[in-house]
Write a protein that holds these residues in place. Structure first.
Motif, PDB file in Angstrom:
ATOM      1  N   MET A 148       0.823  -1.203   0.000  1.00 48.68           N
ATOM      2  CA  MET A 148       0.000   0.000   0.000  1.00 48.68           C
ATOM      3  C   MET A 148       0.862   1.259   0.000  1.00 48.68           C
ATOM      4  O   MET A 148       0.527   2.261  -0.615  1.00 48.68           O
ATOM      5  CB  MET A 148      -0.929  -0.002   1.210  1.00 48.68           C
ATOM      6  N   GLU A 149       1.986   1.201   0.680  1.00 52.14           N
ATOM      7  CA  GLU A 149       2.866   2.367   0.766  1.00 52.14           C
ATOM      8  C   GLU A 149       3.547   2.653  -0.567  1.00 52.14           C
ATOM      9  O   GLU A 149       3.696   3.807  -0.958  1.00 52.14           O
ATOM     10  CB  GLU A 149       3.939   2.138   1.842  1.00 52.14           C
ATOM     11  N   GLN A 150       3.965   1.612  -1.261  1.00 51.49           N
ATOM     12  CA  GLN A 150       4.778   1.796  -2.463  1.00 51.49           C
ATOM     13  C   GLN A 150       4.019   1.652  -3.770  1.00 51.49           C
ATOM     14  O   GLN A 150       4.436   2.196  -4.788  1.00 51.49           O
ATOM     15  CB  GLN A 150       5.958   0.818  -2.445  1.00 51.49           C
ATOM     16  N   SER A 151       2.930   0.909  -3.767  1.00 50.53           N
ATOM     17  CA  SER A 151       2.205   0.716  -5.030  1.00 50.53           C
ATOM     18  C   SER A 151       0.749   0.327  -4.779  1.00 50.53           C
ATOM     19  O   SER A 151       0.410  -0.854  -4.721  1.00 50.53           O
ATOM     20  CB  SER A 151       2.890  -0.362  -5.884  1.00 50.53           C
ATOM     21  N   SER A 152      -0.091   1.336  -4.656  1.00 52.11           N
ATOM     22  CA  SER A 152      -1.512   1.048  -4.467  1.00 52.11           C
ATOM     23  C   SER A 152      -2.092   0.383  -5.707  1.00 52.11           C
ATOM     24  O   SER A 152      -3.043  -0.399  -5.626  1.00 52.11           O
ATOM     25  CB  SER A 152      -2.285   2.326  -4.138  1.00 52.11           C
ATOM     26  N   LEU A 153      -1.508   0.669  -6.894  1.00 54.76           N
ATOM     27  CA  LEU A 153      -1.988   0.023  -8.126  1.00 54.76           C
ATOM     28  C   LEU A 153      -1.759  -1.481  -8.077  1.00 54.76           C
ATOM     29  O   LEU A 153      -2.614  -2.263  -8.507  1.00 54.76           O
ATOM     30  CB  LEU A 153      -1.285   0.613  -9.344  1.00 54.76           C
ATOM     31  N   LEU A 154      -0.619  -1.886  -7.555  1.00 58.47           N
ATOM     32  CA  LEU A 154      -0.316  -3.310  -7.437  1.00 58.47           C
ATOM     33  C   LEU A 154      -1.240  -3.964  -6.411  1.00 58.47           C
ATOM     34  O   LEU A 154      -1.719  -5.081  -6.616  1.00 58.47           O
ATOM     35  CB  LEU A 154       1.149  -3.489  -7.031  1.00 58.47           C
ATOM     36  N   TYR A 155      -1.504  -3.253  -5.332  1.00 63.76           N
ATOM     37  CA  TYR A 155      -2.439  -3.747  -4.311  1.00 63.76           C
ATOM     38  C   TYR A 155      -3.819  -3.979  -4.935  1.00 63.76           C
ATOM     39  O   TYR A 155      -4.437  -5.036  -4.735  1.00 63.76           O
ATOM     40  CB  TYR A 155      -2.530  -2.723  -3.179  1.00 63.76           C
ATOM     41  N   ILE A 156      -4.297  -3.008  -5.697  1.00 66.05           N
ATOM     42  CA  ILE A 156      -5.607  -3.131  -6.349  1.00 66.05           C
ATOM     43  C   ILE A 156      -5.608  -4.303  -7.320  1.00 66.05           C
ATOM     44  O   ILE A 156      -6.567  -5.086  -7.379  1.00 66.05           O
ATOM     45  CB  ILE A 156      -5.974  -1.820  -7.076  1.00 66.05           C
ATOM     46  N   ARG A 157      -4.529  -4.449  -8.091  1.00 68.15           N
ATOM     47  CA  ARG A 157      -4.427  -5.528  -9.090  1.00 68.15           C
ATOM     48  C   ARG A 157      -4.572  -6.900  -8.427  1.00 68.15           C
ATOM     49  O   ARG A 157      -5.313  -7.771  -8.914  1.00 68.15           O
ATOM     50  CB  ARG A 157      -3.075  -5.413  -9.790  1.00 68.15           C
TER      51      ARG A 157
END
Length: 296
Positions: A148-157
């Motif tokens: 969540m800190e570094q890549s919310s896009l990856l979290y969503i994916r």
């Protein structure tokens, strides 16, 4: 000389500016003209290193963030395209070997997480783990705070992949909870609002499967208005198509159903979405407001 990626740098500046609730006027004060910032954000101008340093100080971020993010983004996109091709072609042996190569050649957190994500999905596709084990492994990935800190896009994916796994195995209530949690996240920039549209599309499909037709109709009407404000046609046809499904399920007036499907059909033509255009022509032609010219 450093080669600056014009459009991505501009998009990043705009995203960070909006996240910090700054206007273009506030950002450019004592740095450059507002017209210059506008051109950079829209990808028409390339900022000099000196200007980028001043912008970075104003935004209170390290200048290296622009270059690091771009390199990571390019690598993630490269991996994504290759792995999706392997899935389509079912070349699982090659896919596994490439993932190992990528894993051995990087220490970057986001890339290693993305590789692990694809390794888990590959194990599931090969039948080596069941869908519950697959979901457990993916949940362990998103449980790491750094995502969540570094890549919310990856979290969503990854969360979206979990929701789709639940949906494909008819556990719609679990999918529903994931989509609701994702929709509570902030989607402030244009880029993120477009991602929200994809989440909404899957969320509405799930509401239909749950037979929550009234709720689905309310949600789809709201997201249609949001999509119009974004001026992005990518999902607008799909949302009108979903609206038609909800109206049919609620036994609404025939004219309302026909209008929803006809607008969807028009958007599918405008966006060259031939697959959905054909579905309407073959299966729902009688619900369109105008006859299909089959001679074309």
């Amino acid at each position: 000389m450093i080669d600056l990626p014009t459009s991505s740098i501009g998009k990043k500046i705009k995203m960070l500016r909006l996240e910090k609730r700054m206007t273009q006027k506030e950002l450019c004060e004592d740095i450059c003209s507002q017209a210059e910032i506008s051109k950079i954000e829209n990808g028409r101008n390339i900022p000099t290193i000196d200007l980028l340093q001043q912008i970075s100080r104003k935004l209170r971020i390290p200048i290296s963030l622009f270059f690091a993010d771009e390199q990571v983004s390019q690598k993630l996109n490269e991996i994504d395209q290759k792995m999706l091709r392997h899935f389509r072609e079912k070349t699982y042996g090659e896919m596994s070997a490439e993932l190992v190569q990528y894993s051995n050649s990087t220490t970057i957190f986001e890339i290693r997480i993305f590789i692990h994500y694809y390794q888990v999905l590959l194990e599931y596709e090969r039948g080596n783990i069941d869908f519950r084990s697959c979901i457990t492994s993916l949940l362990q990935l998103v449980a790491q705070k750094k995502i969540m800190e570094q890549s919310s896009l990856l979290y969503i994916r990854i969360q979206m992949a979990i929701a789709v796994l639940y949906t494909n195995n008819k556990e719609y209530a679990h999918s529903h909870q994931i989509y609701e949690d994702l929709l509570k996240m902030p989607y402030q920039t244009c880029e993120y609002k477009k991602i929200k549209m994809k989440i909404m599309y899957n969320y509405l499909r799930n509401l239909y499967r749950l037979k929550r037709f009234e709720e689905g109709l309310q949600e789809v009407e709201q997201v249609i208005e949001e999509t119009k404000r974004l001026q992005d046609l990518t999902y607008l046809g799909h949302f009108y198509y979903q609206k038609g499904f909800f109206l049919e399920s609620l036994h609404a007036a025939n004219n309302d159903i026909r209008e929803a499907y006809t607008i969807a059909y028009s958007f599918f033509i405008a966006t060259n979405n031939n697959a959905y255009q054909k579905i309407l022509e073959v299966h729902l032609a009688e619900l369109l407001l105008f006859p299909i010219d089959e001679s074309e």
